[in-house]
Design a protein around this motif. Structure first.
Motif, PDB file in Angstrom:
ATOM      1  N   LEU A  98       0.878  -1.154  -0.013  1.00 49.95           N
ATOM      2  CA  LEU A  98       0.024   0.078   0.022  1.00 49.95           C
ATOM      3  C   LEU A  98       0.996   1.172   0.186  1.00 49.95           C
ATOM      4  CD1 LEU A  98      -2.837   1.278   0.153  1.00 49.95           C
ATOM      5  CD2 LEU A  98      -2.669   1.015   2.833  1.00 49.95           C
ATOM      6  N   HIS A  99       0.570   2.023  -0.927  1.00 51.41           N
ATOM      7  CA  HIS A  99       1.396   3.611  -0.951  1.00 51.41           C
ATOM      8  C   HIS A  99       0.392   4.575  -1.408  1.00 51.41           C
ATOM      9  CE1 HIS A  99       2.067   1.180  -4.674  1.00 51.41           C
ATOM     10  NE2 HIS A  99       2.162   2.523  -5.370  1.00 51.41           N
ATOM     11  N   PHE A 100       0.524   5.591  -0.588  1.00 51.76           N
ATOM     12  CA  PHE A 100      -0.099   6.830  -1.127  1.00 51.76           C
ATOM     13  C   PHE A 100       0.639   7.948  -2.041  1.00 51.76           C
ATOM     14  CE2 PHE A 100      -4.158   7.013   1.395  1.00 51.76           C
ATOM     15  CZ  PHE A 100      -3.986   5.825   2.005  1.00 51.76           C
ATOM     16  N   HIS A 101       0.231   8.319  -3.305  1.00 53.74           N
ATOM     17  CA  HIS A 101       1.260   9.039  -4.049  1.00 53.74           C
ATOM     18  C   HIS A 101       0.910  10.526  -3.689  1.00 53.74           C
ATOM     19  CE1 HIS A 101       2.488   6.120  -7.409  1.00 53.74           C
ATOM     20  NE2 HIS A 101       1.676   5.563  -6.785  1.00 53.74           N
ATOM     21  N   LEU A 102       1.638  11.466  -3.165  1.00 55.13           N
ATOM     22  CA  LEU A 102       1.495  12.777  -2.899  1.00 55.13           C
ATOM     23  C   LEU A 102       2.201  13.622  -3.944  1.00 55.13           C
ATOM     24  CD1 LEU A 102       0.505  15.250  -1.154  1.00 55.13           C
ATOM     25  CD2 LEU A 102       2.834  14.961   0.061  1.00 55.13           C
ATOM     26  N   LEU A 103       1.245  14.248  -4.963  1.00 53.63           N
ATOM     27  CA  LEU A 103       1.805  14.701  -6.013  1.00 53.63           C
ATOM     28  C   LEU A 103       1.392  16.257  -5.892  1.00 53.63           C
ATOM     29  CD1 LEU A 103       0.121  11.999  -7.969  1.00 53.63           C
ATOM     30  CD2 LEU A 103       2.573  12.738  -8.648  1.00 53.63           C
ATOM     31  N   GLY A 104       2.208  17.118  -6.307  1.00 60.91           N
ATOM     32  CA  GLY A 104       2.094  18.602  -6.322  1.00 60.91           C
ATOM     33  C   GLY A 104       3.193  19.399  -7.051  1.00 60.91           C
ATOM     34  N   GLY A 105       2.974  20.548  -7.058  1.00 62.89           N
ATOM     35  CA  GLY A 105       3.877  21.372  -7.812  1.00 62.89           C
ATOM     36  C   GLY A 105       3.429  21.575  -9.234  1.00 62.89           C
ATOM     37  N   ARG A 106       2.326  21.276  -9.700  1.00 60.99           N
ATOM     38  CA  ARG A 106       1.782  21.715 -11.038  1.00 60.99           C
ATOM     39  C   ARG A 106       0.372  21.279 -11.049  1.00 60.99           C
ATOM     40  NH1 ARG A 106       0.879  17.201 -14.304  1.00 60.99           N
ATOM     41  NH2 ARG A 106       1.846  15.350 -13.855  1.00 60.99           N
ATOM     42  N   ALA A 107      -0.551  21.900 -12.154  1.00 60.23           N
ATOM     43  CA  ALA A 107      -1.816  21.540 -11.887  1.00 60.23           C
ATOM     44  C   ALA A 107      -2.043  19.940 -12.733  1.00 60.23           C
ATOM     45  CB  ALA A 107      -2.534  22.684 -12.846  1.00 60.23           C
ATOM     46  N   PHE A 108      -3.203  19.362 -12.232  1.00 65.27           N
ATOM     47  CA  PHE A 108      -3.185  18.166 -12.821  1.00 65.27           C
ATOM     48  C   PHE A 108      -4.836  18.138 -13.627  1.00 65.27           C
ATOM     49  CE2 PHE A 108      -0.667  17.286  -9.082  1.00 65.27           C
ATOM     50  CZ  PHE A 108       0.433  16.612  -9.533  1.00 65.27           C
TER      51      PHE A 108
END
Ligand code: AMP
Ligand code: ZN
Length: 113
Positions: A98-108
């Motif tokens: 189990l892993h949660f991706h924390l993505l940021g720094g741009r718009a998705f």
């Protein structure tokens, strides 16, 4: 002992760039980042996926989400971020811990492909 990539990272048998650690969770940079910030947050305990969660894991999952919130703030993701948990074959999960991706720094974009 689990023969699992992320369990080996937890046990320091494989290298990772850690950004947060406590007795229950570990957060480290994704090796193939898809955004300026791309952190994986995992339980130290081996859980294969969301589909394998037990009722007793609820507090642990809440702790992971709180860690994501704190890391997002620490990384200055004030305009928002995305928290993603790919699950199973159709969900695109490639590592069965189990892993949660924390993505940021741009718009998705939405919806995902
Ligand atoms: P998923 O496809 O949702 O299962 O995500 C697995 C993620 O693990 C991918 O984003 C990979 O880039 C990442 N990954 C695989 N091996 C490593 C590693 N050794 N260190 C850090 N991230 C990794
Ligand atoms: Zn594992």
């Amino acid at each position: 002992m689990e023969n699992c990539l992320f369990c080996k990272i937890v046990r320091n048998e494989l290298p990772s760039t850690k950004v947060y650690e406590d007795d229950k969770v570990l957060a480290f940079n994704d090796i193939d980042p898809k955004a300026p910030t791309h952190i994986l947050i995992i339980p130290k305990k081996h859980i294969a996926s969301i589909a394998a969660l037990e009722d007793e894991d609820c507090d642990l999952v809440a702790h992971i989400i709180r860690t994501a919130k704190q890391l997002a703030a620490a990384k200055g993701l004030d305009n928002g971020f995305r928290l993603v948990v790919n699950t199973g074959r159709d969900g695109g999960q490639t590592v069965n811990h189990l892993h949660f991706h924390l993505l940021g720094g741009r718009a998705f974009s939405w919806p995902p492909g």
